[in-house]
Design a protein around this motif. Sequence first.
Motif, PDB file in Angstrom:
ATOM      1  N   ASN A 156      37.901  10.496 -12.615  1.00 60.05           N
ATOM      2  CA  ASN A 156      36.972  10.035 -13.647  1.00 60.05           C
ATOM      3  C   ASN A 156      35.609  10.694 -13.544  1.00 60.05           C
ATOM      4  OD1 ASN A 156      38.171   8.330 -15.444  1.00 60.05           O
ATOM      5  ND2 ASN A 156      37.977   6.527 -14.155  1.00 60.05           N
ATOM      6  N   TRP A 179      31.534   8.621 -14.441  1.00 59.90           N
ATOM      7  CA  TRP A 179      32.773   7.890 -14.756  1.00 59.90           C
ATOM      8  C   TRP A 179      33.204   8.339 -16.142  1.00 59.90           C
ATOM      9  CZ3 TRP A 179      34.708   5.607 -10.629  1.00 59.90           C
ATOM     10  CH2 TRP A 179      35.882   4.868 -10.765  1.00 59.90           C
ATOM     11  N   ASP A 180      34.227   7.725 -16.719  1.00 58.89           N
ATOM     12  CA  ASP A 180      34.609   8.237 -18.041  1.00 58.89           C
ATOM     13  C   ASP A 180      33.698   7.697 -19.150  1.00 58.89           C
ATOM     14  OD1 ASP A 180      35.763   5.710 -18.085  1.00 58.89           O
ATOM     15  OD2 ASP A 180      37.799   6.408 -18.529  1.00 58.89           O
ATOM     16  N   TRP A 181      32.558   7.138 -18.733  1.00 57.99           N
ATOM     17  CA  TRP A 181      31.447   6.788 -19.627  1.00 57.99           C
ATOM     18  C   TRP A 181      30.120   7.075 -18.938  1.00 57.99           C
ATOM     19  CZ3 TRP A 181      29.730   3.758 -15.909  1.00 57.99           C
ATOM     20  CH2 TRP A 181      30.674   3.013 -15.171  1.00 57.99           C
ATOM     21  N   TRP A 363      32.648  -5.226 -12.941  1.00 63.20           N
ATOM     22  CA  TRP A 363      33.743  -4.294 -12.662  1.00 63.20           C
ATOM     23  C   TRP A 363      33.569  -3.589 -11.305  1.00 63.20           C
ATOM     24  CZ3 TRP A 363      32.502   1.083 -12.994  1.00 63.20           C
ATOM     25  CH2 TRP A 363      33.594   1.951 -12.938  1.00 63.20           C
ATOM     26  N   CYS A 392      40.028   2.212  -8.833  1.00 56.46           N
ATOM     27  CA  CYS A 392      40.768   3.371  -9.343  1.00 56.46           C
ATOM     28  C   CYS A 392      41.177   4.406  -8.292  1.00 56.46           C
ATOM     29  CB  CYS A 392      39.974   4.078 -10.439  1.00 56.46           C
ATOM     30  SG  CYS A 392      39.683   3.046 -11.886  1.00 56.46           S
ATOM     31  N   ASN A 429      39.330  -3.110  -8.834  1.00 57.11           N
ATOM     32  CA  ASN A 429      39.750  -2.690 -10.162  1.00 57.11           C
ATOM     33  C   ASN A 429      40.810  -1.600 -10.058  1.00 57.11           C
ATOM     34  OD1 ASN A 429      39.293  -2.256 -13.211  1.00 57.11           O
ATOM     35  ND2 ASN A 429      39.000  -0.203 -12.380  1.00 57.11           N
ATOM     36  N   GLU A 430      41.992  -1.921 -10.516  1.00 54.47           N
ATOM     37  CA  GLU A 430      43.052  -0.924 -10.746  1.00 54.47           C
ATOM     38  C   GLU A 430      43.423  -0.104  -9.508  1.00 54.47           C
ATOM     39  OE1 GLU A 430      41.816   1.390 -14.138  1.00 54.47           O
ATOM     40  OE2 GLU A 430      41.980  -0.316 -15.492  1.00 54.47           O
ATOM     41  N   TRP A 499      45.734  -0.621 -22.442  1.00 58.16           N
ATOM     42  CA  TRP A 499      44.985   0.562 -22.850  1.00 58.16           C
ATOM     43  C   TRP A 499      45.752   1.479 -23.804  1.00 58.16           C
ATOM     44  CZ3 TRP A 499      40.058   1.561 -22.900  1.00 58.16           C
ATOM     45  CH2 TRP A 499      39.220   0.827 -22.051  1.00 58.16           C
ATOM     46  N   HIS A 503      44.050   4.944 -24.872  1.00 62.43           N
ATOM     47  CA  HIS A 503      44.468   6.087 -24.062  1.00 62.43           C
ATOM     48  C   HIS A 503      45.791   6.702 -24.527  1.00 62.43           C
ATOM     49  CE1 HIS A 503      41.170   6.148 -21.243  1.00 62.43           C
ATOM     50  NE2 HIS A 503      41.345   4.890 -20.913  1.00 62.43           N
ATOM     51  N   GLU A 521      41.032  -6.274 -19.669  1.00 61.93           N
ATOM     52  CA  GLU A 521      40.527  -4.962 -20.112  1.00 61.93           C
ATOM     53  C   GLU A 521      41.351  -4.416 -21.251  1.00 61.93           C
ATOM     54  OE1 GLU A 521      40.114  -1.532 -17.644  1.00 61.93           O
ATOM     55  OE2 GLU A 521      38.935  -2.619 -16.154  1.00 61.93           O
ATOM     56  N   TRP A 611      36.691  -4.169 -22.889  1.00 59.07           N
ATOM     57  CA  TRP A 611      35.999  -3.120 -22.156  1.00 59.07           C
ATOM     58  C   TRP A 611      35.071  -2.446 -23.140  1.00 59.07           C
ATOM     59  CZ3 TRP A 611      35.551  -1.964 -17.166  1.00 59.07           C
ATOM     60  CH2 TRP A 611      34.855  -0.770 -16.859  1.00 59.07           C
ATOM     61  N   TRP A 622      33.097   2.838 -24.937  1.00 55.39           N
ATOM     62  CA  TRP A 622      33.768   1.626 -25.410  1.00 55.39           C
ATOM     63  C   TRP A 622      32.786   0.466 -25.541  1.00 55.39           C
ATOM     64  CZ3 TRP A 622      35.327   4.968 -21.530  1.00 55.39           C
ATOM     65  CH2 TRP A 622      36.543   5.655 -21.721  1.00 55.39           C
TER      66      TRP A 622
HETATM   67  C1  BMA Z   1      39.355   0.946 -17.328  1.00 52.43           C
HETATM   68  C2  BMA Z   1      38.242   0.793 -16.339  1.00 52.43           C
HETATM   69  C3  BMA Z   1      37.493   2.039 -16.075  1.00 52.43           C
HETATM   70  C4  BMA Z   1      37.417   2.932 -17.247  1.00 52.43           C
HETATM   71  C5  BMA Z   1      38.006   2.344 -18.473  1.00 52.43           C
HETATM   72  C6  BMA Z   1      38.080   3.283 -19.613  1.00 52.43           C
HETATM   73  O1  BMA Z   1      40.600   0.720 -16.887  1.00 52.43           O
HETATM   74  O2  BMA Z   1      38.680   0.137 -15.211  1.00 52.43           O
HETATM   75  O3  BMA Z   1      38.029   2.701 -14.988  1.00 52.43           O
HETATM   76  O4  BMA Z   1      36.131   3.289 -17.478  1.00 52.43           O
HETATM   77  O5  BMA Z   1      39.274   1.939 -18.164  1.00 52.43           O
HETATM   78  O6  BMA Z   1      38.989   4.336 -19.384  1.00 52.43           O
END
Ligand code: BMA
Length: 841
Positions: A156, A179-181, A363, A392, A429-430, A499, A503, A521, A611, A622
């Motif tokens: 990420n 991160w992805d944001w 988170w 993650c 988380n995840e 997701w 995604h 989420e 999220w 998001w």
């Molecule tokens: C989720 C979060 C983050 C991430 C988000 C968007 O699962 O836990 O890891 O920023 O997705 O991809």
Amino acid sequence: MSNADRTSYAALDLGGTFALSSPTHTVRTEITLPGDVHGALLAAGEIPDPYFGENEKTVMWVNQTPWTVERSFTATAADIDGYLTLTLAEVDCIAAVLLNGEIIAKTQNAFIRYDIDVTGKVHAGDNTLRIEFAVAPDVARARADAHPFPIPFTKNYQTNGLEGIHMNFIRKAACHAGWDWGICLMPIGVYGTMSLRKSRLARQDSVQVDQAHGEHSVELSIKTRVFAFAQGSVELAHSVDGQLITDKVAVHPGENVFTQNVTIHDPRLWWPAGQGAQPLYELTTTLDGEKTTRQIGLRKLEWIVEPDDIDHTFKCRINGRDITMMGANWIPADAIPSRITPAVIRDLLESAKAANMNMLRIWGGGQYEPDYFYEMCDELGILIWHDFMFACMSYPSDRPFLADVRTEITQQVRRLSHHASIALWCGDNEVIGSLHWYPETKAAPERYVANYDRLNSMLGNIVEDEDPARRFWPSSPSMGYLDFSDGWQMDTRGDTHYWDVWHSAKPFEAYRSVNPRFASEFGFQSFTSMNVIETFAEPRDRNPSSPVMENHQRNAGGNARILETMTRYFRFPRDFDQMVFLSQIQQGLAIKTAIEYWRSTKPRCMGTLYWQINDIWPVASWSSLDYGGQWKLLQYMAKRFFLPVNVVAVPVHETVPTNSRGTPVENAAPTSIVFRGINDTAAPVSIALEIRAVKIGGGDRVVFSGDASVGPDGAITVATMPFADLAADEFLFFSWRDAHGNLLGENDYFPKPYKAYELPEPKIRAAWSEVDGQLVLTLATDKPALFVTASVDIPGYFSDNAVTLLPGRQTDLTFTPRHGATPSAAELIQSLRVRNLSETF
Ligand code: BMA
């Protein structure tokens, strides 16, 4: 307080101006601590604004440089006449602390409060405090290299030409590396307490409060941890609700634990927002003059995870009621930590409450927040699902790492457990899911599962020991105790991260193909608002595929996903400004689809946290609030789809149409539309529902009008309508009123994607008037107008937005200023802009 008491405890605040320098760089400037190096360099004009354009790359050298901060401070003879503790909290992160030239501590965990015994080391007169920070990414890499087997880190934050940082080997917010944001700054600094505490004999380490709820009373069990420097006795006193308990207690060197009980009769109960008040009882603790205060909310909170006819429930019971959790996920409020202030946090949390949220999830890729964050949550009635800070990726599980984490979790739980707002401790988380992401973990699952369990079981045990009244949930998402399977979308038990719409580009309708027990989420991106884009992009860069806009989009393919989705639901926007606006409509629609449906399945689904609520910097993401706290359209829509008494339309397909891959066919016509009345209150509500079929060009007819009573905490079908009853150019608009005729809410349902309708060009009239001293904006239209949105150039939000306007049905909006703005009527009127969907193409 006697004189003796007054002098037995004192604290010297060591925050303030420090000299900032580096052994490898010529920069010499000042830094205010608590604070961070990027903030200091920016203030000194040494770096450009990291958030502008592509400056992130330009400032990358900052985190690859070792930094030193130093100040001198003066202590009087009285200041040092006793046992001395240097308390440093949130030191970020790997550093040597020197007092008068001597190394007194080495820090390595930004989540640990370091209480350093400096008795005899501070002189009367001038002293020097110096902190030498190592280059954290280098330390992380060296640790990873030395580890006996590889532990991959999340991709990420593999951005900006960086090879990535082994964030799983250092303890600081993982998202500091991007991160992805998120931008990658890898900040350096001290963000918490910096003080020299003097004790006569002992100091307070923590105060925890457990509650046992009886019929008409609550018994508080107050556990105080006292660190004593020597044998002796101390005065320990608590006062709460007019009761004072004072004890002279004997202490031995090291940690001492004292438990005292107080009964509060006829307690005023604390409720989450929307369900009642948040009375707080002030608890004052004094130890030999060292005084701390805490606000205690009295509530019984349980998580009911037990077999039912579906599989297992997953719900939060507060004061005996099963209350649906509604809210979003929280990430750190700024990538430049010194910008995180009580005012910034209050603004964001108040926006959460204003949108009818009652829970946020902190988170696990971020940070434990400062005390004032949780105090505000107690005050506002916002419950916290609290992840521990792992996200993650796998983490080491060797003894030094576990020992460090043990201190971190123990301290954090002891610091925070008295807050009424803390609802749950969650392991991470995840991390379970991530075992299935990396070639290394996939190749040796047994090793990484065992490695995971060493850490995760320790976390559970700490919670059991330190905060037995609270539930520990192993991970998010998780299917439960010792279940290491990859159950992201498992919808019969545990919590769900769904997701596939974002995604995997599934249609919005796919949200209705899963039936989570608790959706922790799911999200859909939009661009950040145009006035925010203007803060980081020159006019020539305001294009979704410009390098600057791509830098402000950290999820690979994110801008393409936003644009591609537009072609599925809307006519393509005519320019960039409209594209930004439309992206926010689209985001709101995606999340509305999910949340309305999942709420309608109550009591199956007892929680929806989308999220994400906030942004860490200006970016496409998001979030429902822009960086800076401005409301995106999702925030307005959230206020409506989280209404405690709500009516939602759910299309029902007799057979779910799917394509050959099992994906629901996009935009397939339903057989019927079911209207579900949802009541999240403790009392039955009567709902008078009126449904109209509206022609897109104007003209409507009532297709249903009827009353229903929805029981407390229930959801029922109020009306069902065959889809065939709707003409091709009609949509549904419905409103509901209480027994006295007061309007409770309005909603609509479009059976076809918006692009399929020939939208008229409405003439929207906006008129301001003053009602009871408050400025009211009345919006009216001559033809149906969709997603009608008012905005002004003043920080604040309207009471509603993105509304559907019909001829003959006007909407009144009020404006709530943010950040203490006091706009004049003229300012509001001048900058008003009203937009709607039809002008986007
Ligand atoms: C989720 C979060 C983050 C991430 C988000 C968007 O699962 O836990 O890891 O920023 O997705 O991809």
